[in-house]
Design an enzyme around this catalytic site. Structure first.
Site, short mmCIF file in Angstrom:
data_model
loop_
_atom_site.label_atom_id
_atom_site.label_comp_id
_atom_site.label_asym_id
_atom_site.label_seq_id
_atom_site.Cartn_x
_atom_site.Cartn_y
_atom_site.Cartn_z
N ASP A 20 -43.33 20.04 69.30
CA ASP A 20 -42.07 20.33 68.60
C ASP A 20 -41.29 21.49 69.23
O ASP A 20 -41.86 22.37 69.87
CB ASP A 20 -42.37 20.74 67.15
CG ASP A 20 -42.83 19.58 66.29
OD1 ASP A 20 -43.14 18.51 66.84
OD2 ASP A 20 -42.88 19.76 65.07
N ASP A 21 -39.99 21.49 68.93
CA ASP A 21 -39.08 22.64 69.09
C ASP A 21 -38.48 22.80 70.48
O ASP A 21 -37.69 23.71 70.71
CB ASP A 21 -39.72 23.97 68.67
CG ASP A 21 -39.99 24.05 67.17
OD1 ASP A 21 -39.77 23.05 66.48
OD2 ASP A 21 -40.43 25.11 66.70
N HIS A 29 -32.91 23.15 64.25
CA HIS A 29 -34.12 23.47 63.47
C HIS A 29 -33.76 23.77 62.02
O HIS A 29 -34.18 24.77 61.43
CB HIS A 29 -34.89 24.63 64.10
CG HIS A 29 -36.37 24.53 63.85
ND1 HIS A 29 -37.01 25.21 62.85
CD2 HIS A 29 -37.32 23.79 64.45
CE1 HIS A 29 -38.29 24.92 62.86
NE2 HIS A 29 -38.52 24.04 63.81
N HIS A 39 -46.47 23.12 70.07
CA HIS A 39 -45.07 23.46 70.33
C HIS A 39 -44.78 23.72 71.80
O HIS A 39 -45.60 24.32 72.50
CB HIS A 39 -44.68 24.71 69.52
CG HIS A 39 -44.58 24.46 68.04
ND1 HIS A 39 -45.69 24.44 67.23
CD2 HIS A 39 -43.53 24.20 67.24
CE1 HIS A 39 -45.31 24.17 65.99
NE2 HIS A 39 -43.99 24.02 65.97
ZN ZN Z 1 -40.13 22.99 64.47
#
Ligand code: ZN
Length: 250
Positions: free
Chosen positions: A69-70, A124, A211
């Protein structure tokens, strides 16, 4: 909010002990600005009225899904891609739209390597803190960008912080998304412990969160992701995309 705070918020615990169910409901009504149906939401679009939520799957094959993620980020995404390449593994990257816009080549490169791209909102965004128009706009803008960069519209959303309610679910239903949560998390603060838990207790169908952007990635996390993917591959697991995992478990 902790459990006690939650129970107090819905009036299930009271101070003084004299309150019954009626007082509990009164406390609940007094404690919230919204009525009980304030977050009623209706999916837009032709005929999508469900958004399945998955924590993990139960396939018969020894397959697991790694989700990242991210990102994308110049610092961490190439390192994750190198690990996946080294072990012949596939993963699913939940992208923040504005980061994808800043590093579109990384999105294209990831897709061309056979990894799945999912939607993690434009900035986000916490889907429970905005209204329906905002949530839909955040998801749609990211959707269009990922579709145009990869030629494949995303099919999955991961809500930031794992937070989603009727409004976010309606936006996901309108986009025909499945909602992907996770069963295990390899954090930046304790990546060794996180990987140890998965090696001990992970099962076919586990969905692992890590992440490649935000505050979590560090050299220790990258090293432990390499250990995780290598160890599970050596013991006969295959790393597949979330969509492949869901199809195998259907
Ligand atoms: Zn996130």
């Amino acid at each position: 909010m902790d459990r006690r705070g939650f129970l107090a918020g819905v009036g299930l615990i009271t101070v003084g002990g004299a309150a019954g169910a009626g007082a509990g409901i009164a406390a609940w009504q007094a404690g919230t600005a919204e009525g009980p149906t304030a977050r009623t939401a209706t999916p837009a679009g032709p005929g999508a009225y469900a958004a399945p939520v998955t924590f993990r799957a139960a396939p018969s094959a020894r397959i697991v899904a790694l989700t990242i993620d991210d990102g994308p980020t110049r610092e961490w995404t190439p390192q994750v891609l190198a690990i996946l390449r080294r072990h012949g593994a596939r993963a699913t990257f939940f992208r923040v739209g504005q980061r994808a816009l800043a590093a579109p080549d990384l999105v294209t490169q990831t897709a061309e390597a056979g990894h799945e791209q999912g939607n993690h909102t434009w900035a986000h965004d916490d889907l429970t803190r905005h209204d329906e128009a905002f949530d839909l706009g955040s998801l749609e803008r990211t959707h269009e960008l990922l579709a145009s960069l990869t030629g494949r519209p995303p099919a999955l959303c991961r809500p930031p912080y794992g937070r989603i309610d009727s409004v976010g679910l309606a936006a996901c239903a309108g986009l025909h998304y499945g909602v992907t949560l996770w069963s295990h998390h390899v954090t930046g603060s304790n990546p060794v412990g996180g990987v140890n838990v998965i090696l001990r207790r992970g099962t076919p169908g586990s969905i692992v969160l890590a992440h490649d952007g935000g505050p979590e990635p560090n050299a220790g996390l990258i090293k432990q992701l390499d250990r995780l993917v290598g160890s599970l591959t050596d013991s006969g697991y295959r790393f597949v995309t979330v969509s492949e995992l869901l199809a195998a478990a259907a």
